[in-house]
Design a protein around this motif. Structure first.
Motif, PDB file in Angstrom:
ATOM      1  N   ASP A   1       0.920  -1.190   0.180  1.00 19.46           N
ATOM      2  CA  ASP A   1       0.086  -0.114   0.015  1.00 19.46           C
ATOM      3  C   ASP A   1       0.834   1.419   0.161  1.00 19.46           C
ATOM      4  O   ASP A   1       1.998   1.080   0.235  1.00 19.46           O
ATOM      5  CB  ASP A   1      -1.085   0.094   1.049  1.00 19.46           C
ATOM      6  N   PHE A   2       0.495   2.383  -0.156  1.00 18.74           N
ATOM      7  CA  PHE A   2       0.957   3.589  -0.166  1.00 18.74           C
ATOM      8  C   PHE A   2       1.616   3.899   1.076  1.00 18.74           C
ATOM      9  O   PHE A   2       2.962   4.315   0.877  1.00 18.74           O
ATOM     10  CB  PHE A   2       0.158   4.775  -0.709  1.00 18.74           C
ATOM     11  N   ALA A   3       1.402   3.778   2.003  1.00 15.87           N
ATOM     12  CA  ALA A   3       1.885   3.959   3.414  1.00 15.87           C
ATOM     13  C   ALA A   3       3.208   3.319   3.535  1.00 15.87           C
ATOM     14  O   ALA A   3       4.240   3.977   3.684  1.00 15.87           O
ATOM     15  CB  ALA A   3       1.077   3.956   4.445  1.00 15.87           C
ATOM     16  N   THR A   4       3.081   1.937   3.116  1.00 14.27           N
ATOM     17  CA  THR A   4       4.269   1.030   2.990  1.00 14.27           C
ATOM     18  C   THR A   4       5.418   1.519   2.297  1.00 14.27           C
ATOM     19  O   THR A   4       6.533   1.641   2.438  1.00 14.27           O
ATOM     20  CB  THR A   4       3.896  -0.326   2.763  1.00 14.27           C
ATOM     21  N   TYR A   5       4.918   1.752   0.844  1.00 16.90           N
ATOM     22  CA  TYR A   5       5.720   2.582  -0.082  1.00 16.90           C
ATOM     23  C   TYR A   5       6.565   3.795   0.538  1.00 16.90           C
ATOM     24  O   TYR A   5       7.775   3.723   0.165  1.00 16.90           O
ATOM     25  CB  TYR A   5       5.091   2.730  -1.222  1.00 16.90           C
TER      26      TYR A   5
END
Length: 72
Positions: free
Chosen positions: A61-65
């Motif tokens: 997901d974007f937060a992990t990225y």
């Protein structure tokens, strides 16, 4: 430019706006050749497909990225 402004008895803003509108009308009146339009359409379709493929291949997901991006 100054000479033309004096001839027209207009200020810079009005002169520049009139020049801009005239240029806009001119360029909007031009037509791209059919081959060029077809190539742009092909490029657009290919780009949309590539974007969809990249989005489908994402595993995080974007937060992990963002977290991984900021760690490195």
């Amino acid at each position: 430019v100054l000479q033309r402004m004096r001839e027209l008895k207009t200020g810079y803003f009005r002169f520049a706006m009139n020049q801009s509108l005239a240029s806009s009308d001119y360029f909007r009146g031009l037509q791209l050749p059919a081959a060029t339009r077809a190539e742009f359409q092909r490029m657009s379709t290919a780009s949309a497909g590539e974007q969809a493929a990249m989005e489908q291949s994402d595993t995080a997901d974007f937060a992990t990225y963002l977290k991984k991006l900021n760690e490195g």
